[in-house]
Design an enzyme around this catalytic site. Structure first.
Site, PDB file in Angstrom:
ATOM      1  CG  ASP A  66       2.618  29.215  23.140  1.00 25.59           C
ATOM      2  OD1 ASP A  66       2.044  28.151  23.442  1.00 25.59           O
ATOM      3  OD2 ASP A  66       2.214  29.990  22.253  1.00 25.59           O
ATOM      4  NE  ARG A  91       6.881  29.659  22.371  1.00 31.05           N
ATOM      5  CZ  ARG A  91       7.360  28.483  22.788  1.00 31.05           C
ATOM      6  NH1 ARG A  91       7.185  27.424  22.035  1.00 31.05           N
ATOM      7  NH2 ARG A  91       7.998  28.369  23.942  1.00 31.05           N
ATOM      8  CG  HIS A 168       9.052  21.566  18.210  1.00 30.07           C
ATOM      9  ND1 HIS A 168       8.350  22.055  19.285  1.00 30.07           N
ATOM     10  CD2 HIS A 168       9.528  22.646  17.556  1.00 30.07           C
ATOM     11  CE1 HIS A 168       8.411  23.383  19.275  1.00 30.07           C
ATOM     12  NE2 HIS A 168       9.109  23.765  18.240  1.00 30.07           N
ATOM     13  CB  CYS A 255       7.668  21.746  25.775  1.00 25.36           C
ATOM     14  SG  CYS A 255       7.004  20.489  24.744  1.00 25.36           S
TER      15      CYS A 255
HETATM   16  C1  CIR Z   1       3.983  26.196  20.405  1.00 22.43           C
HETATM   17  O1  CIR Z   1       3.241  25.945  19.450  1.00 22.43           O
HETATM   18  O2  CIR Z   1       5.040  26.781  20.278  1.00 22.43           O
HETATM   19  C2  CIR Z   1       3.540  25.759  21.790  1.00 22.43           C
HETATM   20  N1  CIR Z   1       2.125  25.818  21.873  1.00 22.43           N
HETATM   21  C3  CIR Z   1       4.038  24.370  22.094  1.00 22.43           C
HETATM   22  C4  CIR Z   1       5.524  24.285  22.173  1.00 22.43           C
HETATM   23  C5  CIR Z   1       6.003  22.916  22.517  1.00 22.43           C
HETATM   24  N2  CIR Z   1       7.415  22.920  22.665  1.00 22.43           N
HETATM   25  C6  CIR Z   1       8.197  21.874  22.476  1.00 22.43           C
HETATM   26  O3  CIR Z   1       7.750  20.838  22.017  1.00 22.43           O
HETATM   27  N3  CIR Z   1       9.495  22.021  22.706  1.00 22.43           N
END
Ligand code: CIR
Length: 260
Positions: A66, A91, A168, A255
């Site tokens: 990610d 992460r 989020h 993101c």
């Molecule tokens: C996650 O689940 O952490 C990633 N697949 C997606 C993160 C998205 N990030 C964001 O909205 N800031």
């Protein structure tokens, strides 16, 4: 006068790698195609650069599927940057891989040392305050630790709730200018944007809410024509960027970059 909540000279991005197929997702709606994602990512970076900003493009991190979603690793503000502590165990290690880049660009770097958790996707910085949504990834202890740092820098932190089932806080909203927020109706109904001008995503286009204002442009995911039209009619210079592959991993426009 500049507005540091949407006028930026720099961004940091990270290209997706082969391991992107193993990225986290709430629901399996298909495997992301790396070739398509790379094309979308290149269009995103090119649009940021078109504003005159300098973009630091980091290489893929195959150990972290990610890692393309760099926003979750740090909060970048004019006074300094704060390294986050992701709530997703897979992460956590991304932060140490982002840290050297930010240390080279900032004099003042703080970090969330735990035990709490907080991810950048839950933080919306406006001209007057920093809104932080509690979520499955961001907990009370993480927010409390961030508040101590922001108090020290004289920023106001306001804690809000990310709607249940939403990854989020910024999955459902974005800043459009110093005073205007793009939000889903479900998030705005919580009352958290009282005092702001709010533009709603069109019904059925809730996934358009994760946009970014970056200098003169609003970057939004392609495929949401009603919301794009509303924004254009409101005077915003909208750039639509393909997001089909990131969307399979619950990712959107915010993101993909750190902006400062
Ligand atoms: C996650 O689940 O952490 C990633 N697949 C997606 C993160 C998205 N990030 C964001 O909205 N800031």
């Amino acid at each position: 006068m500049t507005n540091p909540s949407y006028e930026f000279t720099r961004a940091v991005t990270r290209r997706p790698g082969q391991s992107i197929t193993g990225g986290l997702r709430a629901e399996d709606i298909g495997t992301p195609d790396l070739t398509v994602m790379l094309a979308h990512h290149a269009a995103y970076v090119a649009t940021l650069k078109q504003t005159g900003a300098e973009v630091t493009e980091l290489p893929p991190l195959e150990d972290y599927p990610d890692a393309v979603f760099v926003e979750d690793t740090a909060l970048c503000l004019p006074k300094g940057a704060i390294l986050m502590r992701p709530g997703a165990p897979s992460r956590m290690g991304e932060v140490a891989r982002m840290a050297p880049t930010l240390r080279a660009l900032y004099d003042d770097i703080r970090e969330i040392s735990g035990p709490g958790h907080i991810e950048g996707g839950d933080i919306l910085t406006t001209a007057r305050e920093v809104l932080v949504g509690r979520s499955a990834r961001t907990d009370a202890a993480g927010v409390a630790e961030l508040k101590v740092i922001l108090d020290d820098w004289d920023y106001t932190l306001r804690e809000v709730e990310t709607p249940p089932g939403v990854l989020h806080f910024k999955t459902d909203c974005s800043l459009l200018d110093g005073d205007t927020i793009l939000s889903t109706r479900r998030l705005d109904a919580s009352g958290c944007f009282k005092g702001y001008r709010v533009i709603h995503t069109a019904d059925g286009e809730e996934a358009a809410a994760n946009a970014i204002r970056f200098n003169q442009f609003v970057l939004m995911a392609a495929g949401f024509p009603k919301t794009a039209e509303t924004l254009r009619k409101s005077g915003f210079d909208v750039r639509e960027i393909g997001n089909s592959e990131c969307a399979k991993l619950d990712g959107g426009m915010s993101c993909l970059s750190l902006r400062f």
